[in-house]
Design a protein around this motif. Structure first.
Motif, PDB file in Angstrom:
ATOM      1  N   GLY A  10      43.864  38.630  -8.117  1.00 21.10           N
ATOM      2  CA  GLY A  10      44.082  37.508  -7.374  1.00 21.10           C
ATOM      3  C   GLY A  10      44.779  36.299  -8.175  1.00 21.10           C
ATOM      4  O   GLY A  10      45.674  35.609  -7.825  1.00 21.10           O
ATOM      5  N   PHE A  11      44.196  36.171  -9.596  1.00 21.31           N
ATOM      6  CA  PHE A  11      44.589  35.163 -10.416  1.00 21.31           C
ATOM      7  C   PHE A  11      45.936  35.513 -10.868  1.00 21.31           C
ATOM      8  O   PHE A  11      46.885  34.566 -10.856  1.00 21.31           O
ATOM      9  N   LEU A  12      46.290  36.873 -11.124  1.00 24.84           N
ATOM     10  CA  LEU A  12      47.597  37.141 -11.482  1.00 24.84           C
ATOM     11  C   LEU A  12      48.638  36.752 -10.444  1.00 24.84           C
ATOM     12  O   LEU A  12      49.743  36.228 -10.477  1.00 24.84           O
ATOM     13  N   ALA A  13      48.289  37.090  -8.883  1.00 20.52           N
ATOM     14  CA  ALA A  13      49.037  36.996  -8.018  1.00 20.52           C
ATOM     15  C   ALA A  13      49.347  35.561  -7.523  1.00 20.52           C
ATOM     16  O   ALA A  13      50.430  34.856  -7.104  1.00 20.52           O
ATOM     17  N   LEU A  19      54.213  31.042 -11.483  1.00 27.01           N
ATOM     18  CA  LEU A  19      54.339  30.394 -12.739  1.00 27.01           C
ATOM     19  C   LEU A  19      55.464  31.107 -13.428  1.00 27.01           C
ATOM     20  O   LEU A  19      56.272  30.361 -14.245  1.00 27.01           O
ATOM     21  N   GLY A  20      55.238  32.356 -13.827  1.00 28.03           N
ATOM     22  CA  GLY A  20      56.290  32.914 -14.489  1.00 28.03           C
ATOM     23  C   GLY A  20      57.492  33.214 -13.865  1.00 28.03           C
ATOM     24  O   GLY A  20      58.665  32.881 -14.813  1.00 28.03           O
ATOM     25  N   ALA A 226      46.633  26.124  -6.727  1.00 26.73           N
ATOM     26  CA  ALA A 226      47.269  27.436  -5.789  1.00 26.73           C
ATOM     27  C   ALA A 226      46.394  26.857  -4.477  1.00 26.73           C
ATOM     28  O   ALA A 226      45.218  26.577  -4.507  1.00 26.73           O
ATOM     29  N   GLY A 227      46.803  27.116  -3.234  1.00 26.28           N
ATOM     30  CA  GLY A 227      46.002  26.754  -2.117  1.00 26.28           C
ATOM     31  C   GLY A 227      46.976  26.950  -0.858  1.00 26.28           C
ATOM     32  O   GLY A 227      48.053  27.479  -0.966  1.00 26.28           O
ATOM     33  N   VAL A 228      46.619  26.259   0.093  1.00 26.21           N
ATOM     34  CA  VAL A 228      47.074  26.531   1.689  1.00 26.21           C
ATOM     35  C   VAL A 228      47.114  25.079   2.207  1.00 26.21           C
ATOM     36  O   VAL A 228      46.011  24.437   1.991  1.00 26.21           O
ATOM     37  N   PRO A 238      51.565  27.543  -8.238  1.00 28.12           N
ATOM     38  CA  PRO A 238      51.861  26.800  -9.505  1.00 28.12           C
ATOM     39  C   PRO A 238      53.502  26.889  -9.603  1.00 28.12           C
ATOM     40  O   PRO A 238      53.819  27.928  -9.457  1.00 28.12           O
ATOM     41  N   GLY A 239      53.947  25.879 -10.279  1.00 32.66           N
ATOM     42  CA  GLY A 239      55.463  25.893 -10.544  1.00 32.66           C
ATOM     43  C   GLY A 239      56.081  25.483  -9.341  1.00 32.66           C
ATOM     44  O   GLY A 239      56.747  24.399  -9.591  1.00 32.66           O
ATOM     45  N   PHE A 240      55.941  26.315  -8.174  1.00 36.55           N
ATOM     46  CA  PHE A 240      57.023  26.027  -7.190  1.00 36.55           C
ATOM     47  C   PHE A 240      56.298  24.987  -6.415  1.00 36.55           C
ATOM     48  O   PHE A 240      56.979  24.247  -5.702  1.00 36.55           O
ATOM     49  N   GLY A 241      55.033  24.712  -6.286  1.00 28.65           N
ATOM     50  CA  GLY A 241      54.719  23.480  -5.381  1.00 28.65           C
ATOM     51  C   GLY A 241      54.589  24.054  -3.959  1.00 28.65           C
ATOM     52  O   GLY A 241      53.811  25.157  -3.751  1.00 28.65           O
TER      53      GLY A 241
END
Length: 261
Positions: A10-13, A19-20, A226-228, A238-241
């Motif tokens: 989940g953390f990776l996804a 972010l990557g 991260a969230g909704v 993260p990154g994209f917003g």
């Protein structure tokens, strides 16, 4: 073990992969290489103040420079009294006295990036809020030299969220990429969100969970969020917003043109 693996996946996804991907996209863009060559001029988002007699309050966000732009926005607040001949802009920066007034044009590009309008409030609604905005700017607890830390805060986004907490009825939530917004200026571990529509548990801006009608559901890990958002359906990465419903209404007497949230 299975539970730990699911947490890691989940953390990776939700954190590492987005972010990557955003880092790869960011690296491929042509951007200013240093502060002096970046464009800091007006992006033309605001009319001359004399052409806009009503009171106004706006919040803007601009991607920061260099590699930090992969994951972070800088935010600021602009106000104008009724019939005033000029706008007033408030920022916090990382050198000298942190709180700055009118260091740049109110709608200036930030490190060459056009700013996004987060919210706009006009007319009598803004007029009632502006005195509390000014009071909050004066009362910001990290206004002395040395009162700035880029990560995890207090920084420019800590400042803006502190001011927004003084006008909770505005219902303004900063983007998930406003790194430092979850650093609670009062030093508390638990409290209400700036909109007072929810609660937040925050460990010095490093770890935390926010649940609110305006802010949505957000999980903060080392400042990355991260969230909704259920109010205006969107995924926060993260990154994209914020990815999803992009509109935030204009409040007050203004033309209800949608802007990015």
């Amino acid at each position: 073990m299975l539970g730990i693996k699911r947490v890691l996946l989940g953390f990776l996804a939700l954190f590492i992969l987005p972010l990557g991907l955003h880092a790869a996209w960011w690296a491929a863009q042509d951007r200013p290489r240093d502060w002096s060559t970046a464009n800091w001029s007006s992006a033309g988002l605001l009319p001359p103040a004399t052409q806009k007699p009503e009171a106004m309050l706006r919040v803007y966000a601009g991607r920061v420079g260099w590699w930090r732009g992969i994951f972070a926005h800088h935010t600021w607040i602009v106000i104008k009294d009724r019939d005033a001949a000029r706008y007033t802009r408030y920022d916090v920066v990382g050198w000298g006295s942190p709180v700055r007034t009118d260091n740049w044009a109110p709608d200036a590009r930030w490190f060459g990036q056009d700013p996004e309008q987060i919210a706009s409030i006009e007319g009598p609604t803004a007029e009632a809020m502006i005195p509390r905005v000014r009071d909050a700017v004066r009362q910001y607890p990290f206004s002395k030299a040395g009162g700035y830390r880029a990560w995890p805060g207090p920084n420019s986004n800590t400042f803006v969220n502190f001011v927004l907490a003084a006008i909770p009825e505005a219902g303004i939530a900063l983007p998930p990429t406003a790194l430092g917004k979850d650093y609670r200026a009062d030093g508390s571990l638990f409290g209400l969100t700036p909109s007072r529509t929810g609660v937040q548990v925050a460990l010095g801006g490093l770890l935390g969970v926010t649940v609110g009608w305006i802010e949505g559901l957000e999980v903060n890990v080392l400042g990355l969020v991260a969230g909704v958002d259920l109010r205006r359906p969107a995924l926060k990465l993260p990154g994209f917003g914020r990815i999803g419903w992009p509109f935030e209404p204009v409040i007050g007497d203004a033309d209800p043109t949608p802007t990015r949230g």
